[in-house]
Design a protein around this motif. Structure first.
Motif, PDB file in Angstrom:
ATOM      1  N   VAL A  94     100.804 -23.370  19.579  1.00 49.46           N
ATOM      2  CA  VAL A  94     100.477 -24.781  19.352  1.00 49.46           C
ATOM      3  C   VAL A  94      99.577 -24.924  18.129  1.00 49.46           C
ATOM      4  O   VAL A  94      99.731 -25.847  17.325  1.00 49.46           O
ATOM      5  N   GLY A  95      98.641 -23.991  17.954  1.00 46.35           N
ATOM      6  CA  GLY A  95      97.790 -24.014  16.772  1.00 46.35           C
ATOM      7  C   GLY A  95      98.594 -23.820  15.492  1.00 46.35           C
ATOM      8  O   GLY A  95      98.334 -24.471  14.482  1.00 46.35           O
ATOM      9  N   ALA A  96      99.589 -22.920  15.510  1.00 41.97           N
ATOM     10  CA  ALA A  96     100.455 -22.715  14.343  1.00 41.97           C
ATOM     11  C   ALA A  96     101.252 -23.973  14.037  1.00 41.97           C
ATOM     12  O   ALA A  96     101.385 -24.381  12.879  1.00 41.97           O
ATOM     13  N   LEU A  97     101.767 -24.609  15.077  1.00 37.75           N
ATOM     14  CA  LEU A  97     102.518 -25.843  14.893  1.00 37.75           C
ATOM     15  C   LEU A  97     101.648 -26.915  14.248  1.00 37.75           C
ATOM     16  O   LEU A  97     102.038 -27.531  13.262  1.00 37.75           O
ATOM     17  N   LEU A  98     100.457 -27.124  14.776  1.00 35.71           N
ATOM     18  CA  LEU A  98      99.586 -28.176  14.252  1.00 35.71           C
ATOM     19  C   LEU A  98      99.079 -27.846  12.848  1.00 35.71           C
ATOM     20  O   LEU A  98      98.969 -28.734  12.004  1.00 35.71           O
ATOM     21  N   ALA A  99      98.772 -26.561  12.581  1.00 35.38           N
ATOM     22  CA  ALA A  99      98.297 -26.181  11.247  1.00 35.38           C
ATOM     23  C   ALA A  99      99.379 -26.419  10.203  1.00 35.38           C
ATOM     24  O   ALA A  99      99.101 -26.944   9.120  1.00 35.38           O
ATOM     25  N   ALA A 100     100.620 -26.037  10.509  1.00 36.13           N
ATOM     26  CA  ALA A 100     101.702 -26.262   9.558  1.00 36.13           C
ATOM     27  C   ALA A 100     101.967 -27.752   9.378  1.00 36.13           C
ATOM     28  O   ALA A 100     102.253 -28.212   8.267  1.00 36.13           O
ATOM     29  N   TRP A 101     101.847 -28.510  10.443  1.00 40.75           N
ATOM     30  CA  TRP A 101     102.052 -29.949  10.348  1.00 40.75           C
ATOM     31  C   TRP A 101     100.997 -30.577   9.442  1.00 40.75           C
ATOM     32  O   TRP A 101     101.298 -31.434   8.617  1.00 40.75           O
TER      33      TRP A 101
END
Length: 113
Positions: free
Chosen positions: A69-76
């Motif tokens: 989830v952190g990777a998803l939000l960081a890329a977003w």
């Protein structure tokens, strides 16, 4: 209301929520440690390897899902918009897929040496 106003309002409210959450967690941790100290002093028992800090019953769930989830939000946030969400989803799925935690039900198994 402009988009900039809404963005600033959201960032202000999320910062306030993060600071309050950290302060409450810190105060709760201090309260638990103080209560343990008082209880052990009243009962005159030895402390036997009890670690301080908060215990959450959802620890395995958090260890398994917070990195993707952190990777998803960081890329977003870094890429932005719909392409950022797509890149973040791909990064999150990739991280979840190749993580040792996803294969072992949230437990890290030591490698055979």
């Amino acid at each position: 209301m402009t988009g900039e106003f809404v963005h600033r309002l959201w960032m202000t409210m999320s910062t306030v929520a993060a600071v309050l959450s950290g302060a409450l967690a810190w105060a709760g941790r201090r309260h638990v440690r103080r209560a343990r100290r008082r209880t052990s002093a009243l009962l005159a028992t030895e402390r036997t390897g009890v670690r301080g800090g908060l215990r959450y019953p959802s620890g395995a769930w958090a260890r398994r899902w917070i990195p993707p989830v952190g990777a998803l939000l960081a890329a977003w946030v870094l890429v932005g918009g719909l392409p950022g969400a797509a890149v973040g989803l791909a990064a999150g799925v990739g991280l979840w897929r190749w993580s040792p935690l996803s294969r072992n039900g949230g437990r890290i198994v030591p490698a055979d040496v």
